[in-house]
Design an enzyme around this catalytic site. Structure first.
Site, PDB file in Angstrom:
ATOM      1  N   GLU A  91       0.802  -1.218   0.000  1.00 34.30           N
ATOM      2  CA  GLU A  91       0.000   0.000   0.000  1.00 34.30           C
ATOM      3  C   GLU A  91       0.838   1.272   0.000  1.00 34.30           C
ATOM      4  O   GLU A  91       0.305   2.374  -0.175  1.00 34.30           O
ATOM      5  CB  GLU A  91      -0.939  -0.022   1.214  1.00 34.30           C
ATOM      6  CG  GLU A  91      -2.033  -1.072   1.077  1.00 34.30           C
ATOM      7  CD  GLU A  91      -2.925  -1.170   2.301  1.00 34.30           C
ATOM      8  OE1 GLU A  91      -2.502  -0.716   3.382  1.00 34.30           O
ATOM      9  OE2 GLU A  91      -4.025  -1.722   2.172  1.00 34.30           O
ATOM     10  N   GLU A 122       7.752 -21.473   7.776  1.00 36.71           N
ATOM     11  CA  GLU A 122       7.970 -20.593   8.924  1.00 36.71           C
ATOM     12  C   GLU A 122       9.061 -21.126   9.859  1.00 36.71           C
ATOM     13  O   GLU A 122       9.614 -20.388  10.668  1.00 36.71           O
ATOM     14  CB  GLU A 122       6.674 -20.388   9.707  1.00 36.71           C
ATOM     15  CG  GLU A 122       6.223 -21.578  10.521  1.00 36.71           C
ATOM     16  CD  GLU A 122       5.073 -21.234  11.444  1.00 36.71           C
ATOM     17  OE1 GLU A 122       5.108 -21.693  12.591  1.00 36.71           O
ATOM     18  OE2 GLU A 122       4.142 -20.514  11.025  1.00 36.71           O
TER      19      GLU A 122
END
Length: 311
Positions: A91, A122
């Site tokens: 963004e 992960e």
């Protein structure tokens, strides 16, 4: 102790994994009562973030100082934490006209992990090191490791790898005394307490992480001169909605009539910051561009120079 038993023992110590006996009958509640309970849980998140504002501000100052010298902001996380980092990074270009490489979101497992779980990703600190190596990380960069538990190897590995190369490091977690915060220059531990659904850290922990990431990127961009007051004067007008927003921002900043705003935006190629300086500073578009370059993009400073020169 087996590896599985050790992992279970670790989870038992985490606030974000704690079981709430008072919610053990939540599936028997009415939908409205569940919604009320969930909403009441969420109200605790802003207060938990507020308790960590000094740490957040210190991290912002460090990030902004490096970005002002050409450094990048890199988020690194797995699962929900990684997705939130990618979201915040994605963004920044339309909001602040940053180059795509200036704010980067890394998620364990790469782009496919944005929509599906990538098993085992992960758990790899080496994967984080490889991802940062591919970015050619430098000491001017800042790396924010994000992990609700504060124990995710990918996030810790990213922070440790970055720190060893002189980059600024931030560890954002939702448990006190986390390994992630301990590994970072700036540890930010937003303790929101046990989740409505045991261990579902996309809930309060995810909300807390989103709030902190909003602050890290937004305040950094304010410090870098990407705004004029609370106006997004570096917005990139890439569609009709943003072009309309650009005109409105120039109007709010200058109070000029529509025809003057259109003329300034046309002369500056649609650059909002330049158009505001043309109108308020009484200069032409090339002069506005030169003044902003001199002032490293800070509109207030450029305006002060323009008014001094034309005064």
């Amino acid at each position: 102790m087996t590896a599985d038993a050790e992992l279970l023992a670790q989870l038992d110590t985490l606030t974000t994994e704690a079981f709430r006996p008072d919610l053990a009958e939540i599936d028997r509640m009415s939908t409205l009562d569940i919604a009320r309970t969930m909403n009441a849980e969420d109200t605790a998140v802003p207060a938990a973030v507020a308790a960590r504002l000094p740490e957040i501000a210190a991290a912002v100052d460090g990030i902004a100082a490096r970005m002002a010298r050409g450094g990048r902001l890199v988020y690194a996380g797995a699962g929900t934490a990684g997705r939130l980092g990618v979201l915040d990074a994605s963004e920044c270009p339309p909001t602040f006209n940053t180059a795509p490489a200036q704010v980067v979101g890394l998620i364990a497992g790469g782009p496919p992990a944005l929509v599906t779980a990538v098993e085992g990703a992960e758990d790899s600190a080496d994967l984080a090191a490889a991802d940062l190596t591919a970015l050619e990380l430098t000491a001017e960069d800042s790396v924010v490791g994000i992990s609700a538990s504060g124990r995710t190897p990918y996030a810790i590995g990213a922070v440790e790898f970055a720190g060893a190369r002189g980059a600024l490091t931030v560890g954002l977690s939702c448990n006190a005394g986390s390994a992630l915060a301990a590994a970072a220059d700036h540890g930010i531990e937003v303790v929101v307490g046990p989740e409505l659904l045991t261990g579902s850290t996309r809930l309060k922990a995810g909300t807390a992480q989103k709030l902190v990431l909003n602050m890290l990127s937004t305040i950094t961009m304010i410090r870098l001169g990407k705004t004029y007051g609370n106006l997004m004067v570096d917005v990139r007008a890439s569609n009709e909605k943003l072009r309309a927003r650009s005109r409105r921002i120039v109007a709010l900043a200058t109070g000029a009539p529509d025809e003057e705003i259109e003329a300034a935006l046309t002369a500056t190629g649609g650059e909002v910051k330049h158009a505001v300086l043309v109108i308020l500073g009484g200069v032409d578009a090339p002069t506005a561009a030169g003044l902003l370059d001199t002032c490293h993009g800070h509109l207030r400073a450029a305006l002060g120079l323009a008014l001094t020169e034309t005064g």
